[in-house]
Design a protein around this motif. Structure first.
Motif, PDB file in Angstrom:
ATOM      1  N   LEU A  38      -2.374 -12.586   9.678  1.00  0.00           N
ATOM      2  CA  LEU A  38      -1.857 -12.063   8.424  1.00  0.00           C
ATOM      3  C   LEU A  38      -2.934 -11.236   7.727  1.00  0.00           C
ATOM      4  O   LEU A  38      -4.089 -11.660   7.647  1.00  0.00           O
ATOM      5  N   ARG A  40      -3.011  -9.303   3.975  1.00  0.00           N
ATOM      6  CA  ARG A  40      -2.259  -8.992   2.756  1.00  0.00           C
ATOM      7  C   ARG A  40      -3.231  -8.533   1.679  1.00  0.00           C
ATOM      8  O   ARG A  40      -4.248  -9.165   1.432  1.00  0.00           O
ATOM      9  N   TYR A  49       0.468  -2.525  -2.498  1.00  0.00           N
ATOM     10  CA  TYR A  49       0.779  -3.753  -1.776  1.00  0.00           C
ATOM     11  C   TYR A  49       0.806  -3.415  -0.292  1.00  0.00           C
ATOM     12  O   TYR A  49       1.553  -2.534   0.133  1.00  0.00           O
ATOM     13  N   GLU A  51       0.887  -5.374   3.590  1.00  0.00           N
ATOM     14  CA  GLU A  51       0.985  -6.613   4.355  1.00  0.00           C
ATOM     15  C   GLU A  51       1.291  -6.269   5.806  1.00  0.00           C
ATOM     16  O   GLU A  51       2.196  -5.489   6.089  1.00  0.00           O
TER      17      GLU A  51
END
Length: 90
Positions: A38, A40, A49, A51
Protein backbone atom coordinates in the motif's frame (compact mmCIF):
# COMPACT_ATOMS: atom_id res chain seq x y z
CA UNK A 1 9.18 -13.39 5.37
CA UNK A 2 9.49 -10.01 7.11
CA UNK A 3 6.98 -7.31 6.23
CA UNK A 4 7.13 -3.66 7.20
CA UNK A 5 4.88 -0.62 7.18
CA UNK A 6 5.76 3.03 7.73
CA UNK A 7 3.59 6.08 8.38
CA UNK A 8 4.61 9.74 8.37
CA UNK A 9 2.63 12.79 9.42
CA UNK A 10 3.53 16.44 9.04
CA UNK A 11 2.03 19.06 11.34
CA UNK A 12 2.38 22.79 11.65
CA UNK A 13 3.01 24.21 15.13
CA UNK A 14 -0.23 24.84 16.99
CA UNK A 15 -2.42 22.93 14.52
CA UNK A 16 -3.64 19.45 15.46
CA UNK A 17 -4.71 18.24 11.99
CA UNK A 18 -1.76 17.02 9.91
CA UNK A 19 -1.20 18.78 6.58
CA UNK A 20 0.60 15.70 5.26
CA UNK A 21 -0.11 12.02 5.94
CA UNK A 22 1.70 9.25 4.07
CA UNK A 23 1.93 5.52 4.58
CA UNK A 24 3.70 2.81 2.66
CA UNK A 25 4.33 -0.87 3.19
CA UNK A 26 2.65 -4.21 3.62
CA UNK A 27 -1.06 -4.34 4.33
CA UNK A 28 -3.18 -7.45 4.88
CA UNK A 29 -6.47 -7.51 2.94
CA UNK A 30 -8.97 -9.62 4.90
CA UNK A 31 -11.52 -10.09 2.09
CA UNK A 32 -9.21 -12.27 0.01
CA UNK A 33 -6.59 -13.17 2.62
CA UNK A 34 -3.67 -11.65 0.69
CA UNK A 35 -0.86 -9.28 1.51
CA UNK A 36 -0.66 -6.13 -0.59
CA UNK A 37 1.77 -3.25 -0.84
CA UNK A 38 0.00 0.00 0.00
CA UNK A 39 1.16 3.53 -0.82
CA UNK A 40 -1.14 6.35 0.30
CA UNK A 41 -0.47 10.08 0.33
CA UNK A 42 -2.87 12.69 1.71
CA UNK A 43 -1.43 16.14 1.05
CA UNK A 44 -3.82 18.82 2.31
CA UNK A 45 -1.53 21.75 1.46
CA UNK A 46 -1.33 20.76 -2.21
CA UNK A 47 -4.86 19.28 -2.44
CA UNK A 48 -3.62 15.82 -3.51
CA UNK A 49 -4.72 12.24 -2.82
CA UNK A 50 -2.65 9.36 -4.19
CA UNK A 51 -3.20 5.68 -3.45
CA UNK A 52 -1.65 2.64 -5.10
CA UNK A 53 -2.32 -0.94 -4.04
CA UNK A 54 -0.25 -3.78 -5.53
CA UNK A 55 -0.53 -7.51 -4.97
CA UNK A 56 2.62 -8.33 -3.00
CA UNK A 57 3.24 -11.72 -4.64
CA UNK A 58 2.93 -10.65 -8.30
CA UNK A 59 3.31 -6.86 -8.31
CA UNK A 60 -0.02 -6.52 -10.13
CA UNK A 61 -1.56 -3.07 -9.59
CA UNK A 62 -5.02 -3.57 -8.11
CA UNK A 63 -5.89 0.08 -7.57
CA UNK A 64 -4.38 3.42 -8.51
CA UNK A 65 -5.95 6.76 -7.63
CA UNK A 66 -4.30 10.14 -8.20
CA UNK A 67 -6.72 13.03 -7.84
CA UNK A 68 -7.27 16.32 -6.05
CA UNK A 69 -8.10 15.67 -2.41
CA UNK A 70 -11.10 17.99 -2.71
CA UNK A 71 -12.61 15.57 -5.27
CA UNK A 72 -11.94 12.47 -3.16
CA UNK A 73 -15.35 12.24 -1.49
CA UNK A 74 -17.55 9.35 -0.46
CA UNK A 75 -14.66 7.28 0.93
CA UNK A 76 -13.66 6.38 4.48
CA UNK A 77 -15.13 8.77 7.05
CA UNK A 78 -16.64 10.85 4.22
CA UNK A 79 -19.10 8.08 3.30
CA UNK A 80 -22.72 9.16 3.58
CA UNK A 81 -24.43 7.90 6.71
CA UNK A 82 -27.62 5.90 6.48
CA UNK A 83 -30.79 7.90 6.86
CA UNK A 84 -32.55 6.99 10.10
CA UNK A 85 -35.71 5.05 9.39
CA UNK A 86 -39.10 6.41 10.33
CA UNK A 87 -40.81 4.49 13.13
CA UNK A 88 -43.59 2.23 11.95
CA UNK A 89 -47.08 3.58 12.42
CA UNK A 90 -49.37 1.46 14.63
Amino acid sequence: MALDHMRMKGRHAGVSRPYFDARTGASYYRKNGEWHHLYRLIDRENDRYVETIKRLTTGEILKHVDEPLSEHVGHGSAKPRGVPSEPDEP
